[in-house]
Design an enzyme around this catalytic site. Sequence first.
Site, mmCIF file in Angstrom:
data_model
loop_
_atom_site.group_PDB
_atom_site.id
_atom_site.type_symbol
_atom_site.label_atom_id
_atom_site.label_comp_id
_atom_site.label_asym_id
_atom_site.label_seq_id
_atom_site.Cartn_x
_atom_site.Cartn_y
_atom_site.Cartn_z
ATOM 1 N N ASP A 231 -16.529 23.181 -32.754
ATOM 2 C CA ASP A 231 -17.966 23.028 -32.898
ATOM 3 C C ASP A 231 -18.569 24.190 -32.092
ATOM 4 O O ASP A 231 -17.932 24.746 -31.186
ATOM 5 C CB ASP A 231 -18.459 21.666 -32.387
HETATM 6 C C1 BGC Z 1 -23.404 20.997 -34.391
HETATM 7 C C2 BGC Z 1 -22.609 21.182 -35.665
HETATM 8 C C3 BGC Z 1 -23.125 22.377 -36.420
HETATM 9 C C4 BGC Z 1 -23.048 23.600 -35.522
HETATM 10 C C5 BGC Z 1 -23.564 24.873 -36.175
HETATM 11 C C6 BGC Z 1 -23.459 22.269 -33.565
HETATM 12 O O1 BGC Z 1 -24.345 22.127 -32.503
HETATM 13 O O2 BGC Z 1 -22.846 19.969 -33.619
HETATM 14 O O3 BGC Z 1 -22.684 20.031 -36.452
HETATM 15 O O4 BGC Z 1 -22.398 22.562 -37.589
HETATM 16 O O5 BGC Z 1 -23.839 23.365 -34.360
HETATM 17 O O6 BGC Z 1 -24.935 24.832 -36.347
#
Ligand code: BGC
Length: 765
Positions: A231
């Site tokens: 993530d």
């Molecule tokens: C989120 C993800 C997301 C990623 C990119 C993170 O903060 O938890 O779900 O895909 O950011 O935006």
Amino acid sequence: MAMNIPEIVKQMTLEEKAGLCSGYDFWHTKGLEHLGVPQMMLSDGPHGLRKQDQTGDHLGINDSIKAVCFPAGCATASSFDRALVERMGKALGNECQAEDVGVLLGPAVNIKRSPLCGRNFEYYSEDPYVASEMAAGFIKGVQSQNVGVSIKHFYANNQEHRRMSSSSVMDKRTAREIYLAAFETAVREEKPWTVMCAYNRINDVYAAENRNALTDILRGEWGFDGFVVSDWGAVNDRVADLEAGMDLEMPCSFGERDAEIVKAVRCGRLSMETLDTAVTRILTIVDRYVKGRNPNAVFDRDADHELAREIAAQCMVLLKNEDHVLPLDKTKKVAFLGAFAESPRYQGGGSSHINSYKVESALEMAKDYPVIYAKGYETSDDVIRGELIAEAVQAAKEAETAVIFAGLPDIFESEGYDREHMRLPDCQNALIEAVAQANPNTVVVLHGGSPVEMPWIHEVKGVLEAYLCGQAVGGATVQILYGNVNPSGHLAETFPLKLEDNPSYLSYQGEGDRVEYREGVFVGYRYYTTKKMPVLFPFGHGLSYTTFAISDLRTDKASYSQEETVTVSVDVTNTGDRTGKEVVQLYMLPPTGSDAVLRPVQELCGFEKVELQPGETKTVTFQLNRRTFAYFSNQKHDWVVETGNYTLAAGNSSAALTTQKAIAMQGEKILPTEITMDTTIGDVLRIDGAAKLLEPYAAAFGLSSGSSDENAMGESTADMMEAMMKYMPIRGLLSFGGGEVTAKQCKTLVKELNNLLESFSQQMK
Ligand code: BGC
């Protein structure tokens, strides 16, 4: 042209390999021009395309391209319609092709442990079966367009509070049956190109460093063959990550962590083989992306907007409809009340936030009907404004029916933080109370990603849960309100009466960074049904403008061995006068009285959405395998089906099971893993042949027919003694055996019983 991946890896320098394992920028992998490896773009996800051209961010702050916002996960799960979600996935995959995006960052399948999770609106369900089935449909759709998905956030990411450092602490069984299970079917069956690991720790080990999760389970057991991406910003120790099976760090670390990888290989902390494995996995997906490119794809925003509306109408859940207050009469005056009628809340905040190219409101879409409007409340604050309420009350008095558009304003729920309570804003509750007093035909439409308390539930006649239904929510709501579409959504989560009823209430968010999942497997309806607790609306509930009967559950046999498939059929009939769709739900009720394991009284094991004309009957058939009946044994580290009678029951809600049948299942006898002096006589007696070994000692307990006269003692005394014996450890023979049993004899007995157990286990293998 296909890449020759082994050859490319051979030609890459150590620095290039390390570099490929992190992003080029916020959204792209690195390219290696001289080796013919292009960059690949990853974009959010999950219910629209958030492609950012300029400044990237993971919180939905900076702009992205104009796109179409489809219904969020909270809504699509309520459709209980795999094919519908697949169509949405297909449209999103096509949009990705048109925009040259290789991987869409979704679906998000984390379990809704508490109604408070700020991100519940993106997630599907409190039930892992629903979550994984819907995710599978979504993945099938997106990947049919040769675009990858990233199923996320793996795993146990169930709160936003301290999400980047908290540790989700749970036993193996809870993890397997609930939190991993949400991913399992989707991964096994639909082979996502990538999996996104979560920010949090799982039992103190960061998800990104969790070898058990990323390698042993995901790849070893489930056969995942893509790459794992962090993530955004989930990396703590890059080298530990690679060893655990976390391949791509996102976003870029500006070379910092690439250098750590290089250093680790040079000093022998990380093997080149491990690095090559990660590089190969990333290249394999980039290769798939290159081969699957469709330069002719067109992002037809208008067509996708229409699809978004069609989907939205299949998701909304009619929770209450007393006196057939809905559908509305198209000729009679209706008051649309509340700011959301004019400017709906249709999506959540954070990384899933779509820059919608158009949004339609219910007010605008009802322009052909006699509708009057009053604002009722502001969404920018929670202030009860007497004048706005008075206007709304006046409008309600003039109308046949009052429809209040209520729900959670943006600030009440978002990625990044959790909700503080389960209530609507006070100004909306005040509006509902006042309008319901003024007009007996009051209906509430709810916009939001999670359950709310409804203190006014008995004062209103109708409630329509519209969730966060995307940019075409207005049209879909009007179609449902006026009966152009018959509602068919069902709840994929329980609406408790109050927050304090939720099973995670006492331990949600935890102490500091430590969050113990103390409710174990008793999540959502598993808890409420087992405790026979009243709830506001049960899991699986959803009304229609017609009525259905679900009956005559039958199975192909009466008894099964655990290896056999159980085929279950059930009839569903439309007993009303309109065409409609029903969600037939099948639940498994395990044997009661087992003291080997505590189980919820019922678990969903199948569902099917069926369309029926008035009077029509269809038969729905389900095939169940051993996993339906199994629990995960913490002792055996494996799935176990206990021998016993299982009930299969069907209905249209977890609280309305109208037909059922018991079957006998030959599974395993739950035996002790080892016999010690502390093992009870009851547990020992579960082993075939153990009674014989105990026989010589029965006299000491007055239990053998020779030494005690049952008739003289009385049957109930004999029963009592037998019941007490059940819980007597073997060492009890010394204290209560009247001096007739020696310690040596006890030890010999333990040894003999262990031999017996061993030979029994050998036979079972
Ligand atoms: C989120 C993800 C997301 C990623 C990119 C993170 O903060 O938890 O779900 O895909 O950011 O935006």
